[in-house]
Structures are given as C-alpha cells and as structure tokens.
Design a protein around this motif. Structure first.
Motif, PDB file in Angstrom:
ATOM      1  N   SER A  34      -5.297  -0.959 -12.054  1.00  0.00           N
ATOM      2  CA  SER A  34      -4.305   0.071 -11.780  1.00  0.00           C
ATOM      3  C   SER A  34      -3.044  -0.716 -12.215  1.00  0.00           C
ATOM      4  O   SER A  34      -2.872  -1.869 -11.923  1.00  0.00           O
ATOM      5  CB  SER A  34      -4.261   0.499 -10.329  1.00  0.00           C
ATOM      6  N   ASN A  35      -1.985   0.026 -12.238  1.00  0.00           N
ATOM      7  CA  ASN A  35      -0.550  -0.505 -12.606  1.00  0.00           C
ATOM      8  C   ASN A  35       0.628   0.423 -12.032  1.00  0.00           C
ATOM      9  O   ASN A  35       1.050   0.983 -12.901  1.00  0.00           O
ATOM     10  CB  ASN A  35      -0.429  -0.986 -13.942  1.00  0.00           C
ATOM     11  N   ALA A  36       0.934   0.256 -10.843  1.00  0.00           N
ATOM     12  CA  ALA A  36       1.904   1.438 -10.312  1.00  0.00           C
ATOM     13  C   ALA A  36       3.308   0.876 -10.164  1.00  0.00           C
ATOM     14  O   ALA A  36       3.552  -0.304  -9.667  1.00  0.00           O
ATOM     15  CB  ALA A  36       1.367   1.705  -8.756  1.00  0.00           C
ATOM     16  N   ALA A  70      -1.304   1.652  -5.701  1.00  0.00           N
ATOM     17  CA  ALA A  70      -2.165   0.598  -6.852  1.00  0.00           C
ATOM     18  C   ALA A  70      -3.656   0.766  -6.175  1.00  0.00           C
ATOM     19  O   ALA A  70      -4.721   0.675  -7.003  1.00  0.00           O
ATOM     20  CB  ALA A  70      -1.613  -0.709  -6.737  1.00  0.00           C
ATOM     21  N   LEU A  71      -3.768   0.416  -4.691  1.00  0.00           N
ATOM     22  CA  LEU A  71      -5.242   0.471  -4.436  1.00  0.00           C
ATOM     23  C   LEU A  71      -5.779   1.659  -4.643  1.00  0.00           C
ATOM     24  O   LEU A  71      -7.156   1.759  -4.888  1.00  0.00           O
ATOM     25  CB  LEU A  71      -5.354   0.103  -2.924  1.00  0.00           C
ATOM     26  N   ASP A  72      -5.252   2.912  -4.335  1.00  0.00           N
ATOM     27  CA  ASP A  72      -5.946   4.274  -4.507  1.00  0.00           C
ATOM     28  C   ASP A  72      -6.216   4.334  -5.901  1.00  0.00           C
ATOM     29  O   ASP A  72      -7.417   4.708  -6.296  1.00  0.00           O
ATOM     30  CB  ASP A  72      -5.094   5.174  -4.370  1.00  0.00           C
ATOM     31  N   GLU A  73      -5.365   3.921  -6.970  1.00  0.00           N
ATOM     32  CA  GLU A  73      -5.592   4.280  -8.517  1.00  0.00           C
ATOM     33  C   GLU A  73      -6.723   3.326  -8.778  1.00  0.00           C
ATOM     34  O   GLU A  73      -7.492   3.944  -9.690  1.00  0.00           O
ATOM     35  CB  GLU A  73      -4.408   3.996  -9.440  1.00  0.00           C
ATOM     36  N   ALA A  74      -6.968   2.171  -8.275  1.00  0.00           N
ATOM     37  CA  ALA A  74      -8.131   1.330  -8.656  1.00  0.00           C
ATOM     38  C   ALA A  74      -9.393   1.664  -7.863  1.00  0.00           C
ATOM     39  O   ALA A  74     -10.252   1.069  -8.122  1.00  0.00           O
ATOM     40  CB  ALA A  74      -7.679  -0.167  -8.188  1.00  0.00           C
TER      41      ALA A  74
END
Ligand code: KG4
Ligand code: ZN
Length: 366
Positions: A34-36, A70-74
């Motif tokens: 992820s890259n927010a 970022a954690l969510d997307e990952a």
C-alpha cells in the motif's frame, strides 16, 4: 540471503503526509502492499509555497489517518508487521516531529522495532525498491526542497558530487509560476504552458554551466524571469498568453540544460570513481523529475555517456512512505537500525561533504 521483512513507513517531512506498507529484502525489488498519501496543496496554494506551521499542524492531524489507510489497503494489522520506519529528517522540523512522535507511539504500543530514516536515503534507495539496482549507482534528486547529484555506493555510503548552492529547481519553478499567476505547485503548470511556448524568444541564463563542477544554482533564473515579466509589463501594460508560454518554455529549457549538463559531468566523475561498474545506472528522483522535457534531456545525456537511466514511476519520485519503509527494510536487514530516533532538520547524506549554502522555503538544504 536475509529474510523478507514487512515494514510500515511514515513520511511527514514536507507537505505530504504519507504511509505505506512494503515487503521485501535487499537488493530488491520490493513489493509495495500500500502507498497512501494525503497531499496538502489545498492548504498552501493561497501562499504559493509551503507554510511550515500549517504543514506541521496538518501532519499532526492526519498522520494517524494515513497510517490506518495504509494498513487497510495492505489488508494488515500492526501485529503483521516486522517493524516501523519513519523519516527523522532532514525537513521542516514541525512535520518531522509529528511523524516521529506518531511512529514512536505506534512502535511502542505494538511492541515493534523502530528505525529513523534519512528522507534523502529514502529517495536514494528507491531504484532498489523499484528495480533491484545493485550498488553503486548515480542519483539525481531534483525536487522542491533538494537538488543533489550523489553516488549511492552502499547502504549508508553516499558521495555527493554537487548540488544547488541556493534554490532547489522545484522551488524556483514554484516561485516563477506564482509570479506569472499560475497554480501551485508550479512545476506541472510551467510544463503545460511551456508546451506552446517558444523557448528561444527570451534569453535565460545557464547558471554555473561553465564551472567544471557539479554545483547548480537556480535563483538567478528566477530573477531573470521576473525581469522579463517586468520589461513586458512596462512596455505593453500586461502579459499576453503567448508571453507566459514563452517565459515558461525559456525557463524550463534553462533548467533542462543545466541539469543535463551537470548530470553528464557527474556521470563522468562516477565512471572515474567506479571503473569496475560495467552497466552504470543513473536514477532520477524528486517531483521535478516528472518533467518530460527534463527526462528527455537526461535520457539523451545518459545515452551519450553510456548510462542506463531509471526513472521510478511518479508516485515513487515524489515524497512517499514506501521509500521510507524500503530504507527501513535495508537498515534492519543490515543490522544498522538501532539507536534513538531523533528529529533532525538538517541531515546530509554525505556527512563529509561541505554544507551547501542557503536554506529554501521547503526546509534546510542538506
Ligand atoms: O519531490 P516533491 O513532491 O516534494 C519535495 O519537494 O520534496 O517535489 C515537488 C516539486 C514542486 O516544486 C513541483 O513544482 C515540482 O516538484 N514538480 C514539477 C513537475 N511536477 C512537480 N516540476 C517540473 N515539472 C513537473 N511536471
Ligand atoms: Zn523528497
């Protein structure tokens, strides 16, 4: 071979509040899970530049949110991570402190190891994250806060061949755009206007181009743009669209010419120093490296010098958390991640090099 690590990276040193989760092992490439990025352009646009106090407050308000994103997307929780990496400098100190405090809290709460990363090292190691490039290689970093030509020789071993002695190129582009009544950040607008402009109508200087070193200067270019505008306004009462386009084209051309010439010089220094490097690489990073005319100039210079050019995708050229996570992965793997994490406004990559002059609007030159 070292084990693969998964790190959270946090970046708050300028005007991007960013967090990312990256997994991998040296020499790369790594996997970006992820890259927010929460940008702050809207907060600074009215001022035509980054206002440090506004930036620091926005980072403090948003850093938790960007980490959760970022954690969510990952698809991960803190317990899935091997560690946390945070930009500890150089940069605007209020923003750096907001990131460092958040990272300390997260790491302590989750029982994870923490590493403080030099923001410039994040940019410098990006070609390994994206392409797994082996040491040594040459890097041109050209952004709103920095402009340096550096040999990346090993993890933690950097040699600066040269850099700006005053403004960073992005800073000069932003100020020129503001003076012409264009948007912020100015670089993309200048590029757009330059497409229809005549680069030869006005004569812009090529600062320091005849000096046989790799140092650069951009503040004189900015002054030349102001003078050109003032002359036109005095003669005709204002600027026509054609005038704006021609100033943008001339300015951009001068930036391309000096950056290409100095990068060529750095390539030849690099070759002298690393004669064993068979497939020499020049990597570019920083927001200004998004400029197509500049990329074309650099790629021509690289071809002439027998270098392979690597230009990471734009979201990895501009400030981001993935490059910080990656630098953390390399540092943990090499066992050089220990020590207290302290926010530093100034933190040169090449500690042995003479300090550069001047401090720009976007933070101390490193
Ligand atoms: O690396 P970056 O996102 O932030 C830091 O300064 O650290 O770079 C932002 C800078 C701004 O000054 C912006 O005007 C410039 O990069 N920039 C460009 C382009 N896109 C962004 N300059 C020239 N051409 C572009 N297309
Ligand atoms: Zn940067």
């Amino acid at each position: 071979m070292t084990a693969s690590l998964t790190l959270l990276g946090i970046e708050t040193s300028c005007d991007e509040t960013a967090a990312a989760v990256v997994c991998g092992r040296a020499p790369g490439p790594g996997e970006i899970l992820s890259n927010a990025v929460f940008g702050q352009e809207d907060l600074h646009a009215a001022f035509g530049g980054v206002v440090p106090e506004i930036a620091a407050r926005a980072h403090a308000e948003r850093v938790d949110l960007v980490v959760m994103r970022a954690l969510d997307e990952a698809g991960m929780e803190l317990g899935d991570l091997d560690g946390v990496a945070v930009t500890a400098g150089p940069g605007l100190i209020g923003g750096v402190m907001a990131g460092v405090m958040a990272a300390k809290g997260i790491a302590a709460g989750a029982g994870l190891p923490l590493v403080g990363v030099n923001h410039l090292e994040g940019h410098a190691l990006t070609p390994r994250l994206t392409d797994g490039v082996g040491f040594p290689y040459l890097l041109l970093l050209a952004s709103g806060g920095h402009c340096q030509l550096i040999a990346v020789e090993a993890l933690g071993a950097y040699r600066r061949f040269g850099g700006t002695i005053d403004d960073a190129p992005g800073e000069a582009l932003d100020k020129t755009a503001k003076m012409l009544g264009l948007g912020f950040p100015g670089g993309p607008d200048v590029e757009r206007w330059a497409e229809n402009g005549d680069a030869d109508r006005f004569e812009f200087p090529r600062p320091l181009i005849d000096r046989p070193d790799c140092d650069l200067s951009f503040s004189g270019l900015k002054t030349a743009a102001v003078r050109t505008k003032d002359t036109l306004v005095a003669a005709q009462g204002g600027l026509y669209h054609r005038d704006v386009a021609d100033i943008c084209a001339g300015f951009q051309d001068a930036v391309r010419a000096v950056l290409s010439a100095k990068t060529r010089r750095a390539m030849s220094l690099f070759r002298d120093r690393h004669q064993g490097r068979l497939d020499p690489v020049i990597a570019v990073a920083g927001g200004v490296a998004a400029n197509r005319s500049l990329r074309a100039g650099l790629s021509k210079a690289a071809e002439a010098e027998g270098f392979r050019m690597i230009a990471p995708p734009l979201p990895l050229c501009t400030d981001n958390g993935a490059m910080i996570a990656w630098a953390g992965i390399e540092r943990f793997a090499a066992g050089i991640a220990a020590g207290p994490v302290v926010a530093r406004p100034r933190w040169p990559l090449d500690e042995a090099a003479q300090p550069m002059l001047g401090t720009g609007k976007k933070g101390a030159k490193a």
